[in-house]
Design a protein around this motif. Structure first.
Motif, PDB file in Angstrom:
ATOM      1  N   ASP A 132       7.681  -0.909  12.434  1.00 25.47           N
ATOM      2  CA  ASP A 132       8.897  -2.652  12.397  1.00 25.47           C
ATOM      3  C   ASP A 132       9.780  -1.605  13.364  1.00 25.47           C
ATOM      4  O   ASP A 132       9.499  -0.724  14.343  1.00 25.47           O
ATOM      5  N   ASP A 133      10.923  -1.765  14.002  1.00 25.97           N
ATOM      6  CA  ASP A 133      11.643  -1.644  14.921  1.00 25.97           C
ATOM      7  C   ASP A 133      12.835  -0.117  14.765  1.00 25.97           C
ATOM      8  O   ASP A 133      12.639   0.441  14.964  1.00 25.97           O
ATOM      9  N   LEU A 134      11.715   0.929  13.128  1.00 24.78           N
ATOM     10  CA  LEU A 134      12.218   2.124  12.774  1.00 24.78           C
ATOM     11  C   LEU A 134      10.933   2.962  12.876  1.00 24.78           C
ATOM     12  O   LEU A 134      11.718   4.531  12.906  1.00 24.78           O
ATOM     13  N   GLY A 135      10.109   2.620  13.343  1.00 25.90           N
ATOM     14  CA  GLY A 135       8.739   3.080  13.390  1.00 25.90           C
ATOM     15  C   GLY A 135       8.074   3.444  12.534  1.00 25.90           C
ATOM     16  O   GLY A 135       6.666   4.087  12.018  1.00 25.90           O
ATOM     17  N   LYS A 136       8.868   2.304  11.013  1.00 20.65           N
ATOM     18  CA  LYS A 136       7.715   2.460   9.694  1.00 20.65           C
ATOM     19  C   LYS A 136       6.510   1.527   9.999  1.00 20.65           C
ATOM     20  O   LYS A 136       6.744   0.673  10.569  1.00 20.65           O
ATOM     21  N   GLU A 137       5.092   2.051   9.781  1.00 17.92           N
ATOM     22  CA  GLU A 137       4.479   1.453   9.158  1.00 17.92           C
ATOM     23  C   GLU A 137       4.172  -0.461   8.561  1.00 17.92           C
ATOM     24  O   GLU A 137       5.310  -0.036   7.337  1.00 17.92           O
ATOM     25  N   VAL A 138       4.032  -0.922   8.930  1.00 16.75           N
ATOM     26  CA  VAL A 138       4.444  -2.523   7.757  1.00 16.75           C
ATOM     27  C   VAL A 138       2.662  -2.826   7.873  1.00 16.75           C
ATOM     28  O   VAL A 138       1.429  -3.212   8.230  1.00 16.75           O
ATOM     29  N   ASP A 157     -13.273 -11.508   9.693  1.00 16.84           N
ATOM     30  CA  ASP A 157     -13.135 -11.174  11.436  1.00 16.84           C
ATOM     31  C   ASP A 157     -12.359 -10.444  11.948  1.00 16.84           C
ATOM     32  O   ASP A 157     -12.111 -10.848  13.101  1.00 16.84           O
ATOM     33  N   PHE A 158     -10.489  -9.553  11.309  1.00 18.56           N
ATOM     34  CA  PHE A 158     -10.030  -9.281  11.421  1.00 18.56           C
ATOM     35  C   PHE A 158      -9.674  -9.684  12.793  1.00 18.56           C
ATOM     36  O   PHE A 158      -8.805  -9.588  13.840  1.00 18.56           O
ATOM     37  N   THR A 159      -9.341 -11.595  12.630  1.00 23.86           N
ATOM     38  CA  THR A 159      -8.361 -12.299  13.826  1.00 23.86           C
ATOM     39  C   THR A 159      -6.861 -12.568  12.677  1.00 23.86           C
ATOM     40  O   THR A 159      -6.279 -12.893  13.773  1.00 23.86           O
ATOM     41  N   LEU A 160      -6.877 -12.201  11.905  1.00 25.06           N
ATOM     42  CA  LEU A 160      -5.740 -13.160  10.710  1.00 25.06           C
ATOM     43  C   LEU A 160      -5.295 -12.050   9.508  1.00 25.06           C
ATOM     44  O   LEU A 160      -5.842 -11.802   9.141  1.00 25.06           O
ATOM     45  N   PHE A 161      -3.995 -11.454  10.176  1.00 21.26           N
ATOM     46  CA  PHE A 161      -3.704 -10.499   9.149  1.00 21.26           C
ATOM     47  C   PHE A 161      -2.732 -10.524   8.280  1.00 21.26           C
ATOM     48  O   PHE A 161      -1.525 -11.545   9.212  1.00 21.26           O
ATOM     49  N   TYR A 162      -2.293 -10.594   7.214  1.00 16.86           N
ATOM     50  CA  TYR A 162      -1.406 -11.709   6.161  1.00 16.86           C
ATOM     51  C   TYR A 162      -0.495 -10.120   6.215  1.00 16.86           C
ATOM     52  O   TYR A 162      -0.634  -8.718   5.312  1.00 16.86           O
ATOM     53  N   LEU A 163       1.140 -10.343   6.358  1.00 18.55           N
ATOM     54  CA  LEU A 163       1.906  -9.166   6.535  1.00 18.55           C
ATOM     55  C   LEU A 163       2.778  -9.391   4.684  1.00 18.55           C
ATOM     56  O   LEU A 163       2.462 -10.346   4.049  1.00 18.55           O
ATOM     57  N   GLU A 164       3.052  -7.798   4.538  1.00 17.65           N
ATOM     58  CA  GLU A 164       4.097  -8.257   3.085  1.00 17.65           C
ATOM     59  C   GLU A 164       5.018  -9.491   3.073  1.00 17.65           C
ATOM     60  O   GLU A 164       5.892  -9.351   3.799  1.00 17.65           O
ATOM     61  N   PRO A 165       4.955 -10.114   2.382  1.00 15.25           N
ATOM     62  CA  PRO A 165       5.843 -11.383   2.490  1.00 15.25           C
ATOM     63  C   PRO A 165       7.767 -10.528   1.916  1.00 15.25           C
ATOM     64  O   PRO A 165       7.415  -9.627   1.169  1.00 15.25           O
ATOM     65  N   ARG A 166       8.533 -11.358   2.477  1.00 15.53           N
ATOM     66  CA  ARG A 166      10.032 -11.254   1.785  1.00 15.53           C
ATOM     67  C   ARG A 166      11.048 -11.877   1.102  1.00 15.53           C
ATOM     68  O   ARG A 166      10.041 -13.367   1.155  1.00 15.53           O
ATOM     69  N   ARG A 167      11.094 -11.817  -0.197  1.00 14.97           N
ATOM     70  CA  ARG A 167      11.760 -12.599  -0.868  1.00 14.97           C
ATOM     71  C   ARG A 167      12.745 -13.054  -0.489  1.00 14.97           C
ATOM     72  O   ARG A 167      12.864 -14.089  -1.071  1.00 14.97           O
ATOM     73  N   GLU A 168      13.869 -12.542  -0.024  1.00 15.32           N
ATOM     74  CA  GLU A 168      15.169 -13.086   1.321  1.00 15.32           C
ATOM     75  C   GLU A 168      14.987 -13.056   2.400  1.00 15.32           C
ATOM     76  O   GLU A 168      14.761 -11.483   2.708  1.00 15.32           O
ATOM     77  N   MET A 169      15.531 -13.350   3.482  1.00 12.59           N
ATOM     78  CA  MET A 169      16.472 -13.578   4.113  1.00 12.59           C
ATOM     79  C   MET A 169      18.417 -14.348   4.229  1.00 12.59           C
ATOM     80  O   MET A 169      17.812 -15.168   4.178  1.00 12.59           O
ATOM     81  N   ARG A 170      18.300 -13.325   4.154  1.00 11.48           N
ATOM     82  CA  ARG A 170      20.333 -13.799   4.261  1.00 11.48           C
ATOM     83  C   ARG A 170      20.099 -14.743   5.396  1.00 11.48           C
ATOM     84  O   ARG A 170      19.710 -14.121   7.310  1.00 11.48           O
ATOM     85  N   TYR A 219       9.117  -6.633  14.732  1.00 14.49           N
ATOM     86  CA  TYR A 219       7.444  -6.081  14.770  1.00 14.49           C
ATOM     87  C   TYR A 219       6.952  -5.889  16.119  1.00 14.49           C
ATOM     88  O   TYR A 219       7.211  -6.679  17.014  1.00 14.49           O
ATOM     89  N   VAL A 220       6.160  -4.767  16.401  1.00  9.20           N
ATOM     90  CA  VAL A 220       5.348  -4.467  17.365  1.00  9.20           C
ATOM     91  C   VAL A 220       4.597  -3.431  17.226  1.00  9.20           C
ATOM     92  O   VAL A 220       3.653  -3.005  16.225  1.00  9.20           O
ATOM     93  N   ALA A 221       3.461  -4.200  17.403  1.00 10.67           N
ATOM     94  CA  ALA A 221       2.018  -4.297  17.006  1.00 10.67           C
ATOM     95  C   ALA A 221       1.316  -3.822  18.688  1.00 10.67           C
ATOM     96  O   ALA A 221       1.352  -4.216  19.001  1.00 10.67           O
ATOM     97  N   SER A 222       0.271  -3.086  17.697  1.00 11.52           N
ATOM     98  CA  SER A 222      -0.483  -2.549  19.304  1.00 11.52           C
ATOM     99  C   SER A 222      -1.872  -2.184  19.512  1.00 11.52           C
ATOM    100  O   SER A 222      -2.500  -2.935  17.706  1.00 11.52           O
TER     101      SER A 222
END
Length: 868
Positions: free
Chosen positions: A797-803, A811-824, A831-834
């Motif tokens: 994430d923007d703080l450098g913490k692993e998501v 086939d490692f082409t689709l990744f599901y991230l941890e969902p957010r219950r709420e976005m105000r 996110y930054v992906a390498s």
């Protein structure tokens, strides 16, 4: 009968010698053949000049070593011992001792001044046993030089101590002795057992020495022997003030001249002895000659320093590594009235140091016609110097032999192959060249290889032979190995009689897969070929219709009377016929109030089986509509200056891939014939156009009423004022790269941080999910789509913490991230992906998001260029 006398010359300085087989310096075998040997000496080892030992010696070596075994005793074994001792008694019959004969061996010997000569005596009885307790008399003539040192006899009484032992030395020229009663060992006082003398029962000895040059005449008499012609024998010792050494084995560079030196010195003061003759003879091994005459023999006399030097060299043009054996004969000149005498005959050697090449060709003894087989050529340097600029070549290939491949690859000149191998070090592992060949003709096939070094003037060759055999029935197939569905594949089937007799009743059968069809023929196909004479061939043709994609195979079987048969299998790679087709689907709302906003989505899909390039979507709309927001995922521009058409550049579309264009319009005026029309086009496909018709009603007519059947939803809620853009409509210059969904609650952006990378390089992409509405959104689910050309290494994430990634596709082409219950309202996720690049080309990474307040999936993507 015989009395046997052994003679051993012993140096008074006390010395020893050990002799071993000589190591072969060429490496062809472990040891050199006899008579080569290696001698380890302590100073002043004595040796027998009559033994003709082939071993080389060191410069300080005197002449003598231990004598050989004594001769047979009157025709019987020389080392038999009497089972009991015998005391002479008066008798009518002579005892074995009285009937014995004295034999001295050798009859003549040369010894260095100052050495001590030991003479062993034994009487051989009538039963071939040594006789014990027999008296012996030793005499040294008055004209002899030297004197007796020690005489041997009984060391204990015979009956009791009243009878004393009988050996006695009267003076330096006369002594008595007796043959012994038991086994003894004469150690001579040195620390090594090599020079010890074994005295068996019945043995006796006398020793003598001389401090000046001359001759000693020794006579041994057995007084109890009655036969006058057998009871006395003599031997002669020539004392000379000289010791000699033949050259030690040495090494020399091939092509050079090297000296061999024999040394003869005085024993008294170590000065050189002049005038001795040394004969050198080349007797074996690598070709060589003596310089400057080029002969195989040379006679050299010792100079004032006692040196006899000869020069040896290799024969011109034969500078190969190897070892030359040289025989060295040392000849004493005439002395004491005696003729010349060969006092030493030994073997020395010269090992020639040079680079070398050795080649070995290995291949199968047999192979089949048109069957690939392998030859391996091994090249080594058995010399002792670096071999430079090595080249391997083949002879011209026979017409019936075909080159298939090689490791390493050769240079080809006509029908000759050449490999440049560089330098080959001494003792390195064999340098291998693997060659694959095949032959279309039965019989013996031979291929010869030549390895050479022009720099070192080396050349050698090796050949390999392979017997090519074949069954009587030969079967060959000629035709394509790939085709497209709907095409025809034609094959020629060639049947050959490879035997010396005719083949009758030949039948052909072809069994083929369901993806192939043979019009008018069954499955399997059967055909009668008939009779073939020796060497005759016949061709049959078969045509298949390719009706299915994938690998399609067929099997052939040929039989003949007599049990002859041949089989073959062939497969064809069937690919679908290329088809380029594109489809366009428009969705949106059919009715809207004047002053409201409406979203029209255009989805372009590649429904063909080949990729489409340079895909564009052109948007035309009625005058009653005005675009306010558009998809920022794709570059867009106005067409001309009229301001009523937008063009979106979608890039490429792979088979089955879809891309969506969003346009948000303001409804300007009431219009019953309002429309939004989109056209998708590409150089690879015919353009496809779709028109979306809608009605703009008076204000308050539609409102928040549910959408009619087939419509996508209600009115798009109002948004904050947009930033004015170019032209008559306000498309933002800095609009984010997110695509607005039907409710305009969530937006997504994607931005590549490293636009270009190479295979095995790394790149990064920054993603953002933003809630741009004024209310909270819930159950936000986010996924990341990664093309096969990239590999996801990490996601932070923007703080450098692993998501956290909760799941992913196989086939490692689709990744599901941890969902957010709420976005105000106003919240955003960054996110930054390498990634690691694994395949070249242009790759697109996409992020997707859904939520409770979103009518569809929000996507954002960006591209990366991967170079090889």
């Amino acid at each position: 009968m015989a009395v046997t006398v052994w003679l051993i010359v012993v140096s008074l300085t006390g010395c020893a010698r050990l002799q071993f087989p000589a190591i072969d310096p060429t490496g062809e075998r472990i040891f050199l053949p006899a008579p080569n040997s290696t001698t380890i000496l302590t100073p002043n080892v004595a040796r027998d000049p009559l033994a003709n030992s082939p071993s080389a010696s060191l410069p300080t070596q005197p002449a003598f070593s231990r004598p050989a075994d004594p001769p047979d005793c009157c025709g019987g074994p020389a080392k038999y011992q009497s089972p009991r001792h015998v005391i002479p008694k008066p008798s009518a019959h002579p005892s074995r001792g009285q009937s014995g004969e004295i034999i001295l061996t050798p009859s003549r010997i040369i010894a260095p001044v100052g050495a001590e000569v030991v003479v062993l005596a034994g009487i051989c009885g009538s039963d071939y046993h040594f006789v014990m307790n027999q008296p012996l008399e030793w005499l040294l003539s008055s004209d002899s030089v030297g004197q007796f040192i020690e005489v041997d006899g009984l060391t204990e009484p015979v009956f009791n101590r009243l009878v004393p032992p009988s050996p006695k030395k009267f003076d330096g020229n006369y002594a008595w002795g007796r043959t012994g009663l038991k086994h003894r060992l004469l150690t001579r006082g040195t620390p090594t057992p090599v020079d010890d003398i074994e005295l068996l029962k019945g043995h006796a000895f006398v020793s003598l020495s001389s401090e000046s040059e001359g001759t000693s005449y020794i006579t041994c008499v057995a007084p109890n022997a009655q036969a006058w012609d057998k009871r006395r024998k003599s031997t002669i010792v020539h004392w000379i003030d000289a010791v000699w050494s033949i050259p030690v084995p040495k090494s020399a560079a091939a092509g050079t001249v090297t000296p061999l030196t024999t040394l003869v010195t005085r024993n008294s003061d170590s000065g050189g002895v002049e005038g001795w003759t040394v004969n050198y003879s080349i007797v074996g091994g690598a070709a060589a000659e003596f310089a400057p005459t080029g002969s195989q023999t040379a006679e050299v006399r010792t100079n004032s320093a006692g040196q006899a030097i000869v020069q040896i060299r290799q024969v011109a043009g034969q500078f190969d590594p190897g070892t030359t054996q040289v025989r060295v004969d040392v000849v004493r000149p005439k002395i004491f009235g005696e003729s010349e005498l060969k006092v030493e005959s030994g073997i020395t050697s010269v090992t020639w140091s040079a680079p070398a090449l050795k080649i070995r060709a290995i291949g199968p003894r047999s192979a089949g016609v048109n069957e690939a087989f392998n030859y391996r050529v091994e090249i080594t340097n058995p010399g002792d110097q670096l071999t430079r600029d090595v080249i391997l070549r083949t002879q011209d290939f026979p017409d019936n032999l075909e080159f298939v491949s090689s490791t390493p690859q050769p240079n080809q000149f006509g029908r000759q192959l050449e490999w440049r191998l560089g330098d080959i070090a001494v003792g390195s592992q064999p340098l291998n060249v693997d060659i694959q060949l095949k032959s279309n003709t039965r019989g013996q096939n031979e291929l010869c290889f030549e390895v050479s070094s022009a720099t070192d003037q080396l050349k050698t060759e090796a050949c390999a032979q392979t017997e090519i055999s074949a069954p009587c029935l030969g079967l060959q197939l000629e035709g394509p190995n790939a085709a497209k569905v709907g095409e025809q594949a034609t094959y020629d089937i060639i049947i050959v009689n490879q035997c010396a007799d005719s083949l009758e009743g030949i039948q052909l059968q072809i069994q083929y897969d369901p993806g192939l069809a043979a019009t008018g023929l069954g499955n399997p196909i059967r055909a009668d070929v008939g009779t073939l004479k020796p060497g005759e061939k016949v061709t049959r043709k078969v045509v298949f219709d390719v009706i299915r994609a994938g690998e399609q195979c067929f099997n052939l079987s040929v039989t003949a009377i007599g049990g002859h048969s041949a089989r073959a299998n062939e497969c064809i790679a069937a690919t679908p016929t290329a088809a380029s087709t594109v489809d366009l689907e428009l969705t949106g709302q059919r009715r809207i109030d004047r002053g409201g906003r409406i979203l029209i989505q255009g989805k372009a899909t590649n429904v063909g089986n080949i990729p489409l390039n340079s895909v564009t979507v052109t948007n035309r709309f009625s005058d009653s509509l005005e675009p306010q927001r558009v998809t920022q995922q794709f570059p867009h521009r106005w067409l001309g200056n009229t301001g009523d058409e937008l063009i979106f550049d979608l890039g490429s579309l792979d088979p089955g891939q879809s891309k969506t264009v969003d346009v948000v319009y303001d409804a300007l005026t009431e219009d019953g014939d309002a429309f939004s029309e989109m056209t998708v086009s590409s150089p690879d496909v015919s353009p496809v156009s779709r028109r979306y018709d809608l009605r703009i009603e008076p204000p308050g007519t539609v409102g928040d009423q549910p959408a009619a059947e087939g419509e996508s939803g209600g009115v798009v809620p109002d948004r904050p004022p947009v930033i004015p853009g170019e032209g008559p409509i306000g498309i933002p210059e800095d609009a984010d790269a997110g695509r607005l969904n039907a409710q305009m609650n969530l937006a997504a952006t994607a931005r590549t941080l490293d636009r270009q990378t190479a295979v095995n390089g790394r790149t990064r992409v920054e993603f953002e999910i933003r809630n741009g509405s004024s209310i909270s959104d819930t159950n936000v689910e986010i996924s990341l789509l990664v093309p096969p050309s990239l590999q996801l290494d990490d996601l932070v994430d923007d703080l450098g913490k692993e998501v956290p990634i909760v799941s992913r596709s196989p086939d490692f082409t689709l990744f599901y991230l941890e969902p957010r219950r709420e976005m105000r309202a106003g919240d955003s996720l960054t996110y930054v992906a390498s990634f690691s690049a694994v395949q070249p080309g242009q790759s697109v990474v996409e992020i997707q998001a859904t939520s409770d307040n979103s009518a569809g999936t929000i996507t954002a993507s960006d591209s990366i260029v991967i170079t090889p």
